[in-house]
Design a protein around this motif. Sequence first.
Motif, PDB file in Angstrom:
ATOM      1  N   GLN A 104      -2.960  -6.105  -7.132  1.00  0.00           N
ATOM      2  CA  GLN A 104      -2.726  -6.903  -8.332  1.00  0.00           C
ATOM      3  C   GLN A 104      -3.817  -7.952  -8.492  1.00  0.00           C
ATOM      4  OE1 GLN A 104       1.195  -8.459  -7.604  1.00  0.00           O
ATOM      5  NE2 GLN A 104       2.235  -6.550  -8.178  1.00  0.00           N
ATOM      6  N   TRP A 105      -4.238  -8.531  -7.369  1.00  0.00           N
ATOM      7  CA  TRP A 105      -5.271  -9.575  -7.408  1.00  0.00           C
ATOM      8  C   TRP A 105      -6.605  -9.005  -7.863  1.00  0.00           C
ATOM      9  CZ3 TRP A 105      -9.022 -10.550  -3.116  1.00  0.00           C
ATOM     10  CH2 TRP A 105      -9.810 -11.681  -3.349  1.00  0.00           C
ATOM     11  N   LYS A 106      -6.961  -7.825  -7.329  1.00  0.00           N
ATOM     12  CA  LYS A 106      -8.237  -7.200  -7.664  1.00  0.00           C
ATOM     13  C   LYS A 106      -8.142  -6.262  -8.871  1.00  0.00           C
ATOM     14  CE  LYS A 106     -11.575  -8.564  -4.983  1.00  0.00           C
ATOM     15  NZ  LYS A 106     -12.838  -9.103  -5.568  1.00  0.00           N
ATOM     16  N   LYS A 107      -6.909  -6.052  -9.366  1.00  0.00           N
ATOM     17  CA  LYS A 107      -6.677  -5.176 -10.516  1.00  0.00           C
ATOM     18  C   LYS A 107      -7.226  -3.769 -10.267  1.00  0.00           C
ATOM     19  CE  LYS A 107      -6.644  -9.011 -13.792  1.00  0.00           C
ATOM     20  NZ  LYS A 107      -7.235  -9.611 -15.020  1.00  0.00           N
ATOM     21  N   ILE A 108      -6.857  -3.231  -9.115  1.00  0.00           N
ATOM     22  CA  ILE A 108      -7.222  -1.861  -8.769  1.00  0.00           C
ATOM     23  C   ILE A 108      -5.957  -1.086  -8.436  1.00  0.00           C
ATOM     24  CG2 ILE A 108      -9.570  -2.336  -7.986  1.00  0.00           C
ATOM     25  CD1 ILE A 108      -8.581  -2.568  -5.176  1.00  0.00           C
ATOM     26  N   ALA A 109      -6.075   0.227  -8.407  1.00  0.00           N
ATOM     27  CA  ALA A 109      -4.885   1.074  -8.267  1.00  0.00           C
ATOM     28  C   ALA A 109      -4.380   1.168  -6.841  1.00  0.00           C
ATOM     29  CB  ALA A 109      -5.173   2.475  -8.802  1.00  0.00           C
ATOM     30  N   ALA A 110      -5.280   1.215  -5.852  1.00  0.00           N
ATOM     31  CA  ALA A 110      -4.837   1.465  -4.485  1.00  0.00           C
ATOM     32  C   ALA A 110      -5.883   0.993  -3.489  1.00  0.00           C
ATOM     33  CB  ALA A 110      -4.559   2.956  -4.280  1.00  0.00           C
ATOM     34  N   LEU A 111      -5.420   0.732  -2.268  1.00  0.00           N
ATOM     35  CA  LEU A 111      -6.283   0.345  -1.153  1.00  0.00           C
ATOM     36  C   LEU A 111      -5.914   1.155   0.072  1.00  0.00           C
ATOM     37  CD1 LEU A 111      -6.144  -3.567  -1.438  1.00  0.00           C
ATOM     38  CD2 LEU A 111      -8.116  -2.135  -1.957  1.00  0.00           C
ATOM     39  N   ASP A 112      -6.905   1.433   0.929  1.00  0.00           N
ATOM     40  CA  ASP A 112      -6.570   2.013   2.221  1.00  0.00           C
ATOM     41  C   ASP A 112      -6.406   0.880   3.236  1.00  0.00           C
ATOM     42  OD1 ASP A 112      -9.095   1.241   3.085  1.00  0.00           O
ATOM     43  OD2 ASP A 112      -9.957   3.245   2.965  1.00  0.00           O
ATOM     44  N   TYR A 113      -6.173   1.229   4.485  1.00  0.00           N
ATOM     45  CA  TYR A 113      -5.860   0.231   5.514  1.00  0.00           C
ATOM     46  C   TYR A 113      -7.018  -0.761   5.694  1.00  0.00           C
ATOM     47  CZ  TYR A 113      -3.419  -1.308   9.791  1.00  0.00           C
ATOM     48  OH  TYR A 113      -2.734  -2.026  10.736  1.00  0.00           O
ATOM     49  N   SER A 114      -8.215  -0.232   5.887  1.00  0.00           N
ATOM     50  CA  SER A 114      -9.361  -1.108   6.160  1.00  0.00           C
ATOM     51  C   SER A 114      -9.719  -1.957   4.947  1.00  0.00           C
ATOM     52  CB  SER A 114     -10.565  -0.275   6.607  1.00  0.00           C
ATOM     53  OG  SER A 114     -10.971   0.611   5.597  1.00  0.00           O
ATOM     54  N   GLU A 115      -9.581  -1.396   3.752  1.00  0.00           N
ATOM     55  CA  GLU A 115      -9.846  -2.166   2.541  1.00  0.00           C
ATOM     56  C   GLU A 115      -8.833  -3.283   2.358  1.00  0.00           C
ATOM     57  OE1 GLU A 115     -11.862   1.379  -0.182  1.00  0.00           O
ATOM     58  OE2 GLU A 115      -9.691   1.074  -0.165  1.00  0.00           O
ATOM     59  N   THR A 116      -7.595  -3.042   2.773  1.00  0.00           N
ATOM     60  CA  THR A 116      -6.579  -4.093   2.696  1.00  0.00           C
ATOM     61  C   THR A 116      -6.976  -5.283   3.560  1.00  0.00           C
ATOM     62  OG1 THR A 116      -4.872  -2.398   2.352  1.00  0.00           O
ATOM     63  CG2 THR A 116      -4.119  -4.576   2.997  1.00  0.00           C
ATOM     64  N   MET A 117      -7.477  -5.015   4.767  1.00  0.00           N
ATOM     65  CA  MET A 117      -7.980  -6.096   5.620  1.00  0.00           C
ATOM     66  C   MET A 117      -9.157  -6.802   4.952  1.00  0.00           C
ATOM     67  SD  MET A 117      -8.044  -7.871   8.481  1.00  0.00           S
ATOM     68  CE  MET A 117      -7.316  -7.059   9.935  1.00  0.00           C
ATOM     69  N   GLN A 118     -10.067  -6.031   4.389  1.00  0.00           N
ATOM     70  CA  GLN A 118     -11.263  -6.589   3.749  1.00  0.00           C
ATOM     71  C   GLN A 118     -10.892  -7.543   2.612  1.00  0.00           C
ATOM     72  OE1 GLN A 118     -13.567  -3.750   1.493  1.00  0.00           O
ATOM     73  NE2 GLN A 118     -15.492  -4.812   1.928  1.00  0.00           N
ATOM     74  N   PHE A 119     -10.019  -7.092   1.715  1.00  0.00           N
ATOM     75  CA  PHE A 119      -9.663  -7.928   0.565  1.00  0.00           C
ATOM     76  C   PHE A 119      -8.759  -9.095   0.952  1.00  0.00           C
ATOM     77  CE2 PHE A 119     -10.656  -3.991  -1.981  1.00  0.00           C
ATOM     78  CZ  PHE A 119     -11.794  -4.531  -2.568  1.00  0.00           C
ATOM     79  N   ALA A 120      -7.972  -8.931   2.022  1.00  0.00           N
ATOM     80  CA  ALA A 120      -7.151 -10.048   2.504  1.00  0.00           C
ATOM     81  C   ALA A 120      -8.046 -11.189   2.993  1.00  0.00           C
ATOM     82  CB  ALA A 120      -6.225  -9.579   3.618  1.00  0.00           C
ATOM     83  N   LEU A 121      -9.120 -10.840   3.683  1.00  0.00           N
ATOM     84  CA  LEU A 121     -10.071 -11.856   4.154  1.00  0.00           C
ATOM     85  C   LEU A 121     -10.787 -12.512   2.979  1.00  0.00           C
ATOM     86  CD1 LEU A 121     -11.540  -9.912   7.208  1.00  0.00           C
ATOM     87  CD2 LEU A 121     -10.267 -12.056   7.336  1.00  0.00           C
ATOM     88  N   LEU A 122     -11.152 -11.725   1.973  1.00  0.00           N
ATOM     89  CA  LEU A 122     -11.789 -12.287   0.785  1.00  0.00           C
ATOM     90  C   LEU A 122     -10.849 -13.226   0.048  1.00  0.00           C
ATOM     91  CD1 LEU A 122     -13.644  -9.132  -0.649  1.00  0.00           C
ATOM     92  CD2 LEU A 122     -14.711 -11.165   0.367  1.00  0.00           C
ATOM     93  N   LYS A 123      -9.598 -12.839  -0.062  1.00  0.00           N
ATOM     94  CA  LYS A 123      -8.611 -13.671  -0.764  1.00  0.00           C
ATOM     95  C   LYS A 123      -8.386 -14.998  -0.050  1.00  0.00           C
ATOM     96  CE  LYS A 123      -4.104 -13.366  -3.026  1.00  0.00           C
ATOM     97  NZ  LYS A 123      -3.618 -14.691  -2.648  1.00  0.00           N
ATOM     98  N   LYS A 124      -8.494 -14.971   1.266  1.00  0.00           N
ATOM     99  CA  LYS A 124      -8.302 -16.184   2.047  1.00  0.00           C
ATOM    100  C   LYS A 124      -9.520 -17.113   1.948  1.00  0.00           C
ATOM    101  CE  LYS A 124      -6.159 -18.907   4.852  1.00  0.00           C
ATOM    102  NZ  LYS A 124      -5.120 -19.765   4.295  1.00  0.00           N
TER     103      LYS A 124
END
Length: 496
Positions: A104-124
Amino acid sequence: MADVEGNVNIQEGYDGDNGELDPLITSIGNRSRRNCVNRLHCFYSDTDTFIHLIKANVGSGLLALPAAVKNAGYIVGPVGILVLGFIATHCIGLLLESAKKLCQWKKIAALDYSETMQFALLKKGFNRNVANIGKMVVNLFLIVTQLGFCSIYFVFIADSFQQVLKEAYCVTMPEKLLVAIFLIPVVVFCWVQNINSLSALSLVANVSIAIGLVVIFYDEASYLATKKGSSMQLHAAGNLMNISLFFGTAFYSVEGIGVVLPLENKMKQPTHAKSVVYCGMAVVTILFALFGAIGYLTYGENTQASVTLNLCSNNELTTILFLITKMLFVVSIFVSYMIQFYVPMDIVEPSILKFIDQLTNKLPVLCMTYQATIKTVLRLCFRTLVVLLTASLALAIPDLGDLINLVGSVASSALSMIFPPFIHLLTFWNWKSSHTKGNKIISSFFWILKDIIIILLGIMGFAFGTIASLHSIVSDMKHKNSSSFCKSTFVLSCEL
């Protein structure tokens, strides 16, 4: 654990119309994202997802659980499996929740496991370099886990085939020689570029596992019905070292978190993902606890690293059934290797192919005619080296139980219990002072503390399990245990 049914998250990379691999998209998560931009093209109902989740978790890891209960005890073992299963399921929920928020934050359809970690760090608020490192760490653990599984499969195949040869023909063949023999067909099959070619073999493997589990339950039921185990000495709880080994085996068995996001990305109604996962994992966890407990109660302290090695009989017909069952598991695990192999290849191979392209572009003009052939040869050489790496680990740690404990403790613990709550903390730490779950408001202090406790438990399981596994490996190398064989029913004497 992602097992033979791990093709769930691989085959999503195929276009529904032609069944071909999309060369423009290399990662599992990206392929799922492309296919699921329009949910009308997604074909997994809630029931389909539930079945895939069960299949993805029930595999060779299940066969190791009786040995896990032997280490922990008939009370601590089943209770421990239920507790770890509950925590692992909760962590899956945290991962799904975090991925949804980040999408929802990045307005994309889906993330895999490693991308979820990547974007969580960016969001923080971390910079892109740190976020990329976080993605690389998750991918590294995924690669280590999958290649560790492949090494375990080598040992499982060698142990099972060695036992079959001994029982049926009184032929004793060294385990290392068997690994070398099976290395050749494994390498050849891992050269296959299109995983869709393995779909028929995957079906055969699934059927083989189903038949094998029925035979194991038959043996356990008949064994307990005749009260052969009534005189066995069983312990209710193990010592600290054995319980630490239990954690490694349990982590190996319940580590199915890698298939959850790809499944969620392919659901017709992704909002139902958490409910489906909770129901599916509840069934899996109860099955695991029962299977582990019944296996230990049946075979006692003689329980082997894989319960298939306990299938023995003095009756010729039953012995034939057991030998066929062991060969069915050999077939299923052989296919499992090839399917699991594609997960690390999906992560690593794109970078390798870029390097190969750069290398071949520098070839002399006279060699350009053979550029495509050279690229193919180099790609196959890389795959061969990876297979050799897994075989080398199997030869270095030939004890099946030790290898399962090590892989489970080192890699699976991080993926199951450390990364998901860490990602959840990064994603939601600054999101209001509290968040809602249904109509109930949970204080931020409670869920932050809960996530931290789970991380600490995962780190403890990682540390104690790894130390205990390494201690067991060193001990077994100093005092080599002889392989367990059933007494041959067909040959009067194996001493000739």
